[in-house]
Design a protein around this motif. Structure first.
Motif, PDB file in Angstrom:
ATOM      1  N   SER A  60       1.107   6.781  -6.643  1.00  0.00           N
ATOM      2  CA  SER A  60       0.028   7.790  -6.951  1.00  0.00           C
ATOM      3  C   SER A  60       0.487   9.315  -6.618  1.00  0.00           C
ATOM      4  CB  SER A  60      -1.148   7.523  -6.209  1.00  0.00           C
ATOM      5  OG  SER A  60      -0.802   7.687  -4.472  1.00  0.00           O
ATOM      6  N   LYS A  86       3.788   1.688 -10.438  1.00  0.00           N
ATOM      7  CA  LYS A  86       3.391   0.251  -9.940  1.00  0.00           C
ATOM      8  C   LYS A  86       4.135  -0.841 -10.641  1.00  0.00           C
ATOM      9  CE  LYS A  86      -1.122   0.128 -10.236  1.00  0.00           C
ATOM     10  NZ  LYS A  86      -2.347  -0.490 -10.074  1.00  0.00           N
ATOM     11  N   THR A 111      -4.828   4.494  -4.089  1.00  0.00           N
ATOM     12  CA  THR A 111      -4.577   3.321  -3.319  1.00  0.00           C
ATOM     13  C   THR A 111      -5.720   2.584  -2.592  1.00  0.00           C
ATOM     14  OG1 THR A 111      -2.672   4.938  -2.353  1.00  0.00           O
ATOM     15  CG2 THR A 111      -3.297   2.832  -1.065  1.00  0.00           C
ATOM     16  N   TYR A 135       0.920   6.530 -12.900  1.00  0.00           N
ATOM     17  CA  TYR A 135       0.626   5.649 -11.721  1.00  0.00           C
ATOM     18  C   TYR A 135       0.789   4.283 -12.039  1.00  0.00           C
ATOM     19  CZ  TYR A 135      -2.033   3.208  -7.950  1.00  0.00           C
ATOM     20  OH  TYR A 135      -2.604   2.627  -6.929  1.00  0.00           O
ATOM     21  N   VAL A 139      -3.785  10.162  -3.325  1.00  0.00           N
ATOM     22  CA  VAL A 139      -3.243   9.114  -2.659  1.00  0.00           C
ATOM     23  C   VAL A 139      -4.246   8.244  -2.066  1.00  0.00           C
ATOM     24  CG1 VAL A 139      -1.861   8.317  -0.539  1.00  0.00           C
ATOM     25  CG2 VAL A 139      -0.876  10.055  -2.057  1.00  0.00           C
ATOM     26  N   ALA A 176       0.894  -1.254  -0.032  1.00  0.00           N
ATOM     27  CA  ALA A 176       0.112  -0.035   0.112  1.00  0.00           C
ATOM     28  C   ALA A 176       0.917   1.399  -0.098  1.00  0.00           C
ATOM     29  CB  ALA A 176      -0.876   0.082   1.201  1.00  0.00           C
ATOM     30  N   THR A 177       1.903   1.062   0.681  1.00  0.00           N
ATOM     31  CA  THR A 177       2.974   2.329   0.607  1.00  0.00           C
ATOM     32  C   THR A 177       3.512   2.761  -0.741  1.00  0.00           C
ATOM     33  OG1 THR A 177       3.718   1.678   2.971  1.00  0.00           O
ATOM     34  CG2 THR A 177       4.976   3.202   1.869  1.00  0.00           C
ATOM     35  N   GLN A 206       2.130   1.846  -3.516  1.00  0.00           N
ATOM     36  CA  GLN A 206       1.121   2.408  -4.220  1.00  0.00           C
ATOM     37  C   GLN A 206       0.798   3.790  -4.001  1.00  0.00           C
ATOM     38  OE1 GLN A 206      -1.889  -0.356  -3.035  1.00  0.00           O
ATOM     39  NE2 GLN A 206      -1.921  -1.832  -4.561  1.00  0.00           N
ATOM     40  N   ALA A 207       0.934   4.116  -2.670  1.00  0.00           N
ATOM     41  CA  ALA A 207       0.779   5.639  -2.377  1.00  0.00           C
ATOM     42  C   ALA A 207       1.731   6.372  -3.002  1.00  0.00           C
ATOM     43  CB  ALA A 207       0.853   5.956  -0.759  1.00  0.00           C
ATOM     44  N   ASP A 222      -7.034   0.295  -5.603  1.00  0.00           N
ATOM     45  CA  ASP A 222      -6.211  -0.645  -5.675  1.00  0.00           C
ATOM     46  C   ASP A 222      -6.577  -1.772  -4.451  1.00  0.00           C
ATOM     47  OD1 ASP A 222      -5.252  -0.731  -7.924  1.00  0.00           O
ATOM     48  OD2 ASP A 222      -3.140   0.320  -7.533  1.00  0.00           O
ATOM     49  N   GLN A 223      -6.617  -1.401  -3.289  1.00  0.00           N
ATOM     50  CA  GLN A 223      -6.913  -2.332  -2.277  1.00  0.00           C
ATOM     51  C   GLN A 223      -8.154  -2.788  -2.073  1.00  0.00           C
ATOM     52  OE1 GLN A 223      -4.510  -3.191   0.508  1.00  0.00           O
ATOM     53  NE2 GLN A 223      -3.082  -1.758  -0.971  1.00  0.00           N
TER      54      GLN A 223
END
Length: 339
Positions: free
Chosen positions: A22, A325, A123, A321, A119, A15-16, A18-19, A126-127
């Motif tokens: 973004s 990733k 994020t 983005y 963010v 997740a970090t 992904q953040a 995706d989550q």
């Protein structure tokens, strides 16, 4: 088989990561798209001057902000004189006379708002998509619609009070202590929900936009990957899919955008001028008024400038983005192999 699943799990981006991806996408998008809106506003100001206390919508390519007109001082970048014959002429003259920095006027405060919002939005998407895939299945068309709608609701709910605070700071010079007192008085008088004024018209446009955008983006991406025989989406596949999906979503939701702009600017004008606000008109009432005054086409006013801004903004944001990733995915894979 088990070791392959473990590798895939360790290769997955966090997740970090992904953040971070973004965040980088938001900065690049803002830097590239902000000049378009600065020029557009300067052209508008040239044709019809903005009155003090009135509002207009300013965008950094990621989100819209209501900007309160100030007196003609050096901060009022939208009031600077210019005799522009068109967009390209405005670009050239602004750079030549005022310097290239003028094309990014007003970027810092809007970027401060855009980064956390972007963010949270990307994020969360995706989550949520990962969770929904395990519950519904990978091939379901409902996943991008649900994930896009929920993540957008979350980001705009978090940002609404920040938008209110930013507008109050722009409307007049306030110290942080005065701002705190101003917000406290508003909450004491109208309750905590007053911090979310303008939330509903924004949600009415942004949530359907996100649902339509992500649905079409995922479909276009899959089709282009098949056509190009690519296992993973390339930068150009993401760019093209983002531009096409953004254009479709912007066109379909434009009537809500027109209503949202009309409604929110009225709210901020009441806030800024300290007028007693009349009962807020419903979305349906505003739509009927627009149709009565300007015909059905009035609901699609400004479609060309909206597409010129939204299509490249969506394309740049999603492609950067996805590239971010992809970078982290390869990095994680390399780290796993090294260990």
């Amino acid at each position: 088989m088990g070791s392959e699943e473990n590798n895939n799990e360790s290769n997955k981006i966090t997740a970090t990561q992904q953040a971070i991806a973004s965040c980088c996408g938001a900065i690049i998008t803002s830097l590239l798209v902000t000049p378009l809106d600065v020029v557009k506003i300067r052209l508008q100001a040239q044709s019809s001057s903005f009155a003090n206390g009135k509002c207009f919508v300013y965008s950094n390519g990621l989100m819209d902000h209501v900007y309160v007109c100030e007196n003609g001082n050096n901060k009022a970048w939208y009031k600077k004189p210019g005799h522009f014959r068109g967009m390209w002429d405005a670009f050239v003259k602004i750079i030549k006379i005022e310097g290239i920095k003028s094309l990014w006027s007003g970027l810092p405060p809007t970027l401060i708002m855009a980064l956390p919002g972007t963010v949270i939005y990307f994020t969360s998407y995706d989550q949520l998509s990962e969770v929904l895939i395990t519950k519904i299945g990978q091939d379901s068309d409902h996943i991008p619609v649900l994930a896009g709608s929920i993540s957008r609701l979350g980001s705009l709910t978090v940002l609404s009070p920040l938008e209110l605070i930013r507008t109050k700071m722009q409307s007049r010079i306030l110290s942080y202590k005065q701002l705190h007192m101003c917000i406290s008085n508003t909450v004491a008088k109208d309750g905590w929900l007053s911090l979310w004024k303008g939330w509903f018209p924004t949600a009415l446009r942004d949530v359907p936009f996100s649902a339509i955008y992500w649905y079409n983006y995922e479909r276009f991406k899959k089709k282009l990957c098949k056509i190009c025989d690519a296992r993973e989406p390339t930068f150009m596949i993401s760019f093209t899919s983002g531009a096409a999906a953004g254009s479709i979503a912007a066109t379909i939701t434009l009537p809500f955008d027109v209503v949202k702009t009309c409604k929110q600017t009225e709210i901020w004008e009441f806030e800024t001028l300290n007028l007693s606000q009349k009962s807020s008109k419903s979305t349906w009432t505003i739509m009927k008024r627009i149709v009565a005054e300007h015909g059905f086409t009035g609901l699609f006013a400004g479609i060309v400038p909206r597409l010129i801004k939204v299509a490249p903004a969506c394309a740049i944001m999603i492609s950067t983005y996805e590239y971010g990733k992809s970078f982290f995915h390869k990095l994680n894979k390399k780290n796993v192999q090294n260990h």
